[in-house]
Design a protein around this motif. Structure first.
Motif, PDB file in Angstrom:
ATOM      1  N   GLU A 245      18.365  91.594  57.521  1.00 20.86           N
ATOM      2  CA  GLU A 245      19.380  92.129  58.536  1.00 20.86           C
ATOM      3  C   GLU A 245      18.542  92.746  59.638  1.00 20.86           C
ATOM      4  OE1 GLU A 245      23.450  94.532  59.031  1.00 20.86           O
ATOM      5  OE2 GLU A 245      22.306  94.803  57.135  1.00 20.86           O
ATOM      6  N   GLY A 246      18.729  91.767  60.704  1.00 19.73           N
ATOM      7  CA  GLY A 246      18.087  92.156  62.094  1.00 19.73           C
ATOM      8  C   GLY A 246      16.797  91.845  62.299  1.00 19.73           C
ATOM      9  N   LEU A 247      15.903  91.547  61.286  1.00 18.42           N
ATOM     10  CA  LEU A 247      14.439  91.247  61.370  1.00 18.42           C
ATOM     11  C   LEU A 247      14.110  89.791  62.142  1.00 18.42           C
ATOM     12  CD1 LEU A 247      13.387  92.074  57.628  1.00 18.42           C
ATOM     13  CD2 LEU A 247      12.853  93.433  59.663  1.00 18.42           C
ATOM     14  N   LEU A 248      14.934  89.026  61.951  1.00 19.33           N
ATOM     15  CA  LEU A 248      14.636  87.804  62.397  1.00 19.33           C
ATOM     16  C   LEU A 248      15.260  87.385  63.907  1.00 19.33           C
ATOM     17  CD1 LEU A 248      15.044  85.344  59.484  1.00 19.33           C
ATOM     18  CD2 LEU A 248      12.969  86.883  60.148  1.00 19.33           C
ATOM     19  N   VAL A 249      16.114  88.661  64.434  1.00 20.03           N
ATOM     20  CA  VAL A 249      16.775  88.619  65.670  1.00 20.03           C
ATOM     21  C   VAL A 249      15.715  89.217  66.684  1.00 20.03           C
ATOM     22  CG1 VAL A 249      18.725  89.341  67.062  1.00 20.03           C
ATOM     23  CG2 VAL A 249      19.065  88.347  64.588  1.00 20.03           C
ATOM     24  N   TRP A 250      15.254  90.240  66.311  1.00 23.18           N
ATOM     25  CA  TRP A 250      14.705  91.129  67.276  1.00 23.18           C
ATOM     26  C   TRP A 250      13.448  91.876  66.947  1.00 23.18           C
ATOM     27  CZ3 TRP A 250      19.878  93.982  67.846  1.00 23.18           C
ATOM     28  CH2 TRP A 250      20.233  94.678  66.755  1.00 23.18           C
ATOM     29  N   GLN A 251      12.837  92.071  65.581  1.00 27.55           N
ATOM     30  CA  GLN A 251      11.880  92.833  65.323  1.00 27.55           C
ATOM     31  C   GLN A 251      10.634  92.220  65.327  1.00 27.55           C
ATOM     32  OE1 GLN A 251      12.580  96.172  62.650  1.00 27.55           O
ATOM     33  NE2 GLN A 251      14.772  95.952  62.972  1.00 27.55           N
ATOM     34  N   LEU A 252      10.598  90.750  64.714  1.00 32.88           N
ATOM     35  CA  LEU A 252       9.414  90.172  64.541  1.00 32.88           C
ATOM     36  C   LEU A 252       8.756  89.068  65.219  1.00 32.88           C
ATOM     37  CD1 LEU A 252       9.807  89.805  60.558  1.00 32.88           C
ATOM     38  CD2 LEU A 252       8.253  91.498  61.580  1.00 32.88           C
ATOM     39  N   ALA A 253       7.701  88.903  65.852  1.00 33.30           N
ATOM     40  CA  ALA A 253       7.059  87.928  66.374  1.00 33.30           C
ATOM     41  C   ALA A 253       7.130  86.677  65.543  1.00 33.30           C
ATOM     42  CB  ALA A 253       5.465  87.936  66.594  1.00 33.30           C
ATOM     43  N   SER A 254       6.912  85.452  66.091  1.00 35.89           N
ATOM     44  CA  SER A 254       6.885  84.087  65.377  1.00 35.89           C
ATOM     45  C   SER A 254       6.052  84.010  64.003  1.00 35.89           C
ATOM     46  CB  SER A 254       6.653  82.801  66.204  1.00 35.89           C
ATOM     47  OG  SER A 254       7.876  82.933  66.811  1.00 35.89           O
ATOM     48  N   ASP A 255       4.729  84.389  64.333  1.00 34.64           N
ATOM     49  CA  ASP A 255       3.875  84.143  63.006  1.00 34.64           C
ATOM     50  C   ASP A 255       4.273  85.194  62.048  1.00 34.64           C
ATOM     51  OD1 ASP A 255       3.153  86.402  64.552  1.00 34.64           O
ATOM     52  OD2 ASP A 255       1.092  86.100  64.446  1.00 34.64           O
ATOM     53  N   ALA A 256       4.578  86.698  62.409  1.00 34.12           N
ATOM     54  CA  ALA A 256       5.024  87.649  61.464  1.00 34.12           C
ATOM     55  C   ALA A 256       6.331  86.850  60.620  1.00 34.12           C
ATOM     56  CB  ALA A 256       5.085  88.755  61.903  1.00 34.12           C
ATOM     57  N   GLN A 257       7.096  86.496  61.408  1.00 30.25           N
ATOM     58  CA  GLN A 257       8.462  86.013  60.701  1.00 30.25           C
ATOM     59  C   GLN A 257       8.215  84.973  59.878  1.00 30.25           C
ATOM     60  OE1 GLN A 257      11.664  84.431  63.489  1.00 30.25           O
ATOM     61  NE2 GLN A 257      11.017  82.627  62.801  1.00 30.25           N
ATOM     62  N   ASN A 258       7.184  83.846  59.943  1.00 29.61           N
ATOM     63  CA  ASN A 258       6.845  82.797  59.251  1.00 29.61           C
ATOM     64  C   ASN A 258       6.269  83.347  58.034  1.00 29.61           C
ATOM     65  OD1 ASN A 258       8.132  81.126  61.089  1.00 29.61           O
ATOM     66  ND2 ASN A 258       6.187  80.428  61.926  1.00 29.61           N
ATOM     67  N   ARG A 259       5.334  84.321  58.076  1.00 27.79           N
ATOM     68  CA  ARG A 259       4.695  84.968  57.127  1.00 27.79           C
ATOM     69  C   ARG A 259       5.717  85.549  56.035  1.00 27.79           C
ATOM     70  NH1 ARG A 259       0.777  86.263  60.786  1.00 27.79           N
ATOM     71  NH2 ARG A 259       1.609  88.769  60.710  1.00 27.79           N
ATOM     72  N   LEU A 260       6.659  86.231  56.658  1.00 26.07           N
ATOM     73  CA  LEU A 260       7.662  86.902  56.002  1.00 26.07           C
ATOM     74  C   LEU A 260       8.322  85.792  55.060  1.00 26.07           C
ATOM     75  CD1 LEU A 260       9.136  89.741  55.653  1.00 26.07           C
ATOM     76  CD2 LEU A 260      10.669  89.007  57.260  1.00 26.07           C
ATOM     77  N   LEU A 261       9.018  85.005  56.112  1.00 23.79           N
ATOM     78  CA  LEU A 261       9.796  83.727  54.982  1.00 23.79           C
ATOM     79  C   LEU A 261       8.860  83.227  54.033  1.00 23.79           C
ATOM     80  CD1 LEU A 261      11.470  82.371  58.364  1.00 23.79           C
ATOM     81  CD2 LEU A 261      12.422  83.550  56.497  1.00 23.79           C
ATOM     82  N   ASP A 262       7.830  82.839  54.371  1.00 19.07           N
ATOM     83  CA  ASP A 262       6.930  82.325  53.175  1.00 19.07           C
ATOM     84  C   ASP A 262       6.486  83.006  52.117  1.00 19.07           C
ATOM     85  OD1 ASP A 262       6.326  80.000  54.859  1.00 19.07           O
ATOM     86  OD2 ASP A 262       4.559  80.744  55.650  1.00 19.07           O
ATOM     87  N   GLY A 263       6.590  84.405  52.170  1.00 22.75           N
ATOM     88  CA  GLY A 263       6.693  85.402  51.318  1.00 22.75           C
ATOM     89  C   GLY A 263       7.794  85.520  50.421  1.00 22.75           C
ATOM     90  N   VAL A 264       8.891  85.438  51.107  1.00 27.67           N
ATOM     91  CA  VAL A 264      10.290  85.159  50.334  1.00 27.67           C
ATOM     92  C   VAL A 264      10.106  84.211  49.359  1.00 27.67           C
ATOM     93  CG1 VAL A 264      12.697  84.941  50.573  1.00 27.67           C
ATOM     94  CG2 VAL A 264      11.630  86.693  51.880  1.00 27.67           C
ATOM     95  N   THR A 265       9.922  83.012  50.187  1.00 25.07           N
ATOM     96  CA  THR A 265       9.737  81.747  49.209  1.00 25.07           C
ATOM     97  C   THR A 265       9.054  81.756  48.293  1.00 25.07           C
ATOM     98  OG1 THR A 265      10.409  80.302  51.483  1.00 25.07           O
ATOM     99  CG2 THR A 265       9.399  79.272  49.577  1.00 25.07           C
TER     100      THR A 265
END
Length: 311
Positions: free
Chosen positions: A190-210
């Motif tokens: 909630e909120g993380l992918l709207v305003w808090q993470l740069a693209s590379d950090a966002q992708n690492r986060l999603l890859d970790g979830v996967t």
């Protein structure tokens, strides 16, 4: 539980006190919780802990928002989202229902990444044998845990708090407290992918979830649709406005104002089946009044709501 605890100082005096929520990562948790409390004061959602947590943090700007004394949608272009209370209610409803549906579907492991001051582990219904992992910065996790314990509030589920920076090795931190990588999981970002993470950090986060998601897992998130220039301009003016009104935000602030990569495409390419909704659909699902064309312009239109499942 006391419903209106006395405010505490917003000046940091120790590692785990409320003052640490007054700047940078903590300010996002505090402002989001204030918006949620504003929705409660309007009778739009039920969260008995939202306003008390605001009073405990002690930031007057957020307390006024939480109590309904300050409607930041009326403060001009830098004030915030139109109809803030309704926006928060719609978003809260979306994620609450997502958790409830997953639980009814048999999932017994939930992870809230960037949990902030949300209290779903205390206020939602959870089936027996369910474990909820709340992941956020240590000072946010410590403050909420200690405050709720002081009030005598008991989680309605097996709650496991994980204090870790999401830019670090949060998957390992989850495993250390019992996360079962073989079990299907319901995730909320909630909120993380709207305003808090740069693209590379966002992708690492999603890859970790996967990587941690067994077959049958589900994921929900709000995210900015690229190109996200309207959202970036709005977010920066929002941070500037917060500074002028006394919130302690250092450096560029907690909001990432650059371009985001396409979350839906990234997850689809990683094996998720996705569906995407706009804010108008989320408002309708929460049975809130329709947004006008003006309200749907710019920043609000750049936010989407993603539901995904892993086969």
């Amino acid at each position: 539980m006391p419903l209106r605890p006395a405010p505490v100082s917003a000046t940091p005096t120790g590692r785990d006190d409320a003052g640490s929520l007054a700047g940078d990562a903590g300010v996002m948790a505090t402002v989001v919780a204030a918006a949620r409390a504003a929705a409660v004061s309007r009778g739009l959602i039920n969260d008995p802990f939202a306003a008390p947590l605001m009073h405990k943090v002690g930031l007057q700007f957020c307390i006024r928002m939480a109590d309904g004394d300050l409607d930041i949608s009326g403060l001009g272009k830098d004030g915030g989202f139109p109809r803030l209370a309704e926006f928060s209610a719609a978003r809260t409803h979306y994620f609450d229902v997502f958790f409830t549906d997953a639980a009814r579907g048999g999932i017994r492991q939930a992870v809230i990444l960037g949990a902030g001051l949300d209290t779903r582990a205390y206020r939602l219904w959870w089936p027996p044998e369910t474990t909820v992992y709340e992941v956020d910065h240590p000072h946010v996790v410590d403050f909420k845990t200690a405050t709720m314990r002081t009030w005598g509030a008991t989680p309605s589920v097996d709650r496991r708090a994980v204090g870790v920076d999401l830019r670090g090795d949060w998957p390992q931190a989850l495993r250390r407290v019992g996360f079962d990588v073989a079990a299907p999981t319901v995730w909320v970002l909630e909120g993380l992918l709207v305003w808090q993470l740069a693209s590379d950090a966002q992708n690492r986060l999603l890859d970790g979830v996967t990587e941690l998601s067994a077959a049958g897992s589900r994921l929900a998130a709000d995210h900015a649709v690229p190109p996200s220039r309207p959202q970036a301009v709005h977010q920066q003016s929002l941070v500037d406005g917060w500074r002028r009104r006394g919130l302690s935000v250092t450096g560029p602030g907690p909001i990432y104002s650059g371009e985001h990569t396409d979350v839906v495409r990234h997850l689809t390419e990683s094996g998720w089946t996705t569906s995407d909704s706009g804010i108008a659909q989320v408002f309708a699902a929460a049975r809130l009044p329709r947004l006008s064309e003006r309200e749907l312009d710019g920043a609000l239109a750049a936010i989407r709501y993603l539901a995904a499942s892993r086969n």
